[in-house]
Scaffold this active site. Structure first.
Site, PDB file in Angstrom:
ATOM      1  CG  HIS A 236      76.511 -24.470  41.609  1.00  0.00           C
ATOM      2  ND1 HIS A 236      77.565 -24.491  42.508  1.00  0.00           N
ATOM      3  CD2 HIS A 236      77.079 -24.567  40.380  1.00  0.00           C
ATOM      4  CE1 HIS A 236      78.702 -24.595  41.852  1.00  0.00           C
ATOM      5  NE2 HIS A 236      78.433 -24.632  40.563  1.00  0.00           N
TER       6      HIS A 236
ATOM      7  CB  SER B 261      78.569 -26.362  37.784  1.00  0.00           C
ATOM      8  OG  SER B 261      79.969 -26.362  37.739  1.00  0.00           O
TER       9      SER B 261
END
Length: 512
Positions: free
Chosen positions: A347, A296
């Protein structure tokens, strides 16, 4: 006369480009129809200008509707939801019947976000129609044809303006192709295959949702990283927690990787991907104590690289992906703050890391040496700073499951002192919990501090009597010099969990 109307057609088109700030979006094969666009004040203004005559108003209306349908199908070419379509026809003569009924601005969708307007320019009404057009598209301009040159000059200027407009259109088209077809896609597919292969191997030897199994395979685990296993920041990028996690990340990598690799080229793409992944991993280490894995951070880095691209190619960015990309990034960030399981550190860190990596490597055929150098220093400085912050906070945790894994890891590594330090900190920072004393007792047992282990097992039982594991381990300790107490706690452990063969075996042994 045909030559004069053709001259007016190119003259008007050139004026809209140079004076009114419109961009060429499309030229018909015949060259007699041109689509222009300008976006301002969150509204799109699209002009379709064509040199064509109509005998009857119904022919004009049918042609209008066809062109509006065509323009609406080109929605990807235009920015924003609100769009005004202006259809301008430069003609030798007007339709013989009442065409003025078509002049009224119309809503062409139910929400009213798209409208259409008609302007039919002939020698008789040129001033009036151009004045209407000026007021509709930009009230700061005043389109006029005060003086029309001689026929030979009209021919020369028409040819010059035609070539000029065509040249600008080809230049824009070539720029688009060069930007989006710079590199060939190969590493995107390779990375997807590697992630799939690693997941298959991970599942073949255990469960990808088992935290301890993930740790064994190289997931991000803060105590291990603090002990020197920094390689986990990189290895965790290729591990995924469950099939759904893998599927979502690989789907994102397929689409984002392809466009990034085409824009930046393979070498820059790899640099951005791994820099963002490492940056996101270190950010996760600094902000999140949980065991973590996944691509991610690197994938959010690809978002960041596209945002950097948008700063340098605003027109192409908004023409192709801009609004949609910004919405997707915003939604993902919002989800990150509403769903506790999402690793926001990875993230947001990946997003920033990808943006900075794109600044360091920059776009093909572009250089900003000072900014690139500054971004390089910033990337290194932030990674060191986040890593240092993570090291200072790595031993603090409030999650009993995380505590169990940390202690188990240290015990497996025979780092008993570290395991005891972790539980000491947990006891100091929290109210008494039975499992905390139990974990510390296990570490003391392994270290050979039996008296301290005994004390902690007893404290754990005081706090929570139905704790068969504590009773069992206390029985093991007592068996050495206190047979009656050992039998008592072995019996309790067996009663509390009769199906456990280990508890049963110890109880039967001490009962003989």
């Amino acid at each position: 006369m045909f030559i004069t109307e053709k001259y007016k057609f190119y003259k008007l088109t050139n004026y809209l480009i140079e004076q009114a700030g419109f961009e060429i979006r499309y030229i018909t094969k015949s060259g007699e129809g041109i689509v222009l666009e300008k976006y301002e004040k969150r509204r799109n203004k699209v002009i379709f200008i064509q040199h064509q005559s109509f005998d009857w108003s119904n022919h004009l209306e049918k042609h209008m509707n066809r062109q509006i349908k065509f323009l609406m199908e080109q929605v990807r070419q235009f920015r924003g939801r609100k769009t005004d379509y202006h259809l301008v026809f430069v003609s030798d003569f007007a339709p013989v019947d009442n065409w003025q009924r078509l002049q009224e601005t119309r809503n062409i969708n139910e929400s009213g976000t798209k409208t259409s307007s008609l302007y039919y320019v002939t020698s008789e009404n040129i001033d009036e129609e151009l004045q209407r057009l000026s007021q509709s598209v930009d009230d700061t301009i005043d389109i006029r044809f005060t003086q029309v040159p001689s026929i030979p000059e009209q021919e020369q200027q028409s040819m010059y303006l035609h070539q000029k407009i065509e040249s600008e259109y080809r230049r824009k088209d070539q720029q688009f192709k060069e930007v989006f077809q710079y590199g060939k896609v190969k590493w995107t597919y390779t990375l997807i295959l590697v992630n799939l292969l690693v997941f298959f191997l991970l599942e073949s030897e255990g469960s990808s949702t088992d935290s301890m199994h993930l740790i064994e395979w190289g997931a991000k685990f803060n105590p291990a990283i603090a002990s020197g296993e920094w390689w986990r920041i990189g290895s965790s990028m290729f591990l995924h927690i469950g099939v759904f996690h893998l599927f979502m990340n690989m789907l994102a990598l397929f689409f984002l990787g392809e466009v990034n690799e085409r824009i930046y080229g393979s070498k820059r793409f790899l640099g951005i991907y791994f820099t963002a992944g490492i940056f996101g991993g270190v950010a996760s280490f600094a902000t999140n104590n949980a065991v973590a894995a996944g691509a991610s951070g690197a994938i959010f880095g690809l978002f960041g690289a596209l945002l950097f691209f948008g700063l340098h190619y605003k027109e192409l960015f908004f023409k192709t992906m801009g609004s949609s990309l910004l919405i997707i990034v915003a939604i993902n960030i919002a989800f990150g703050f509403t769903i506790p399981q999402i690793d926001n550190g990875a993230h947001l860190g990946g997003l920033l890391g990808g943006f900075l990596a794109a600044q360091v490597l920059h776009l093909p055929k572009k250089q900003e040496k000072l900014k690139q150098f500054t971004a390089s220093i910033l990337v290194v400085g932030l990674i060191i700073g986040m890593g240092s912050y993570g090291l200072m906070n790595v031993k603090s945790t409030e999650n009993p499951e995380e505590l169990a894994m940390i202690v188990q890891y240290y015990i497996d590594q025979e780092q008993y002192t570290q395991a005891i330090d972790v539980t000491d900190r947990f006891i100091e920072n929290n109210t008494d919990h039975h499992y905390t004393y139990f974990y510390r007792a296990i570490a003391y047992m392994q270290k050979g501090s039996t008296e301290r282990a005994e004390t902690d097992f007893q404290r754990a039982i005081e706090l929570h009597y139905d704790f068969p594991e504590a009773h069992y381990n206390l029985a093991v300790l007592y068996d050495r010099n206190n047979h009656s107490d050992a039998r008592k706690h072995a019996e309790i452990a067996h009663e509390q969990r009769p199906q456990n063969e280990q508890f049963k075996s110890l109880y039967e042994e001490l009962s003989q």
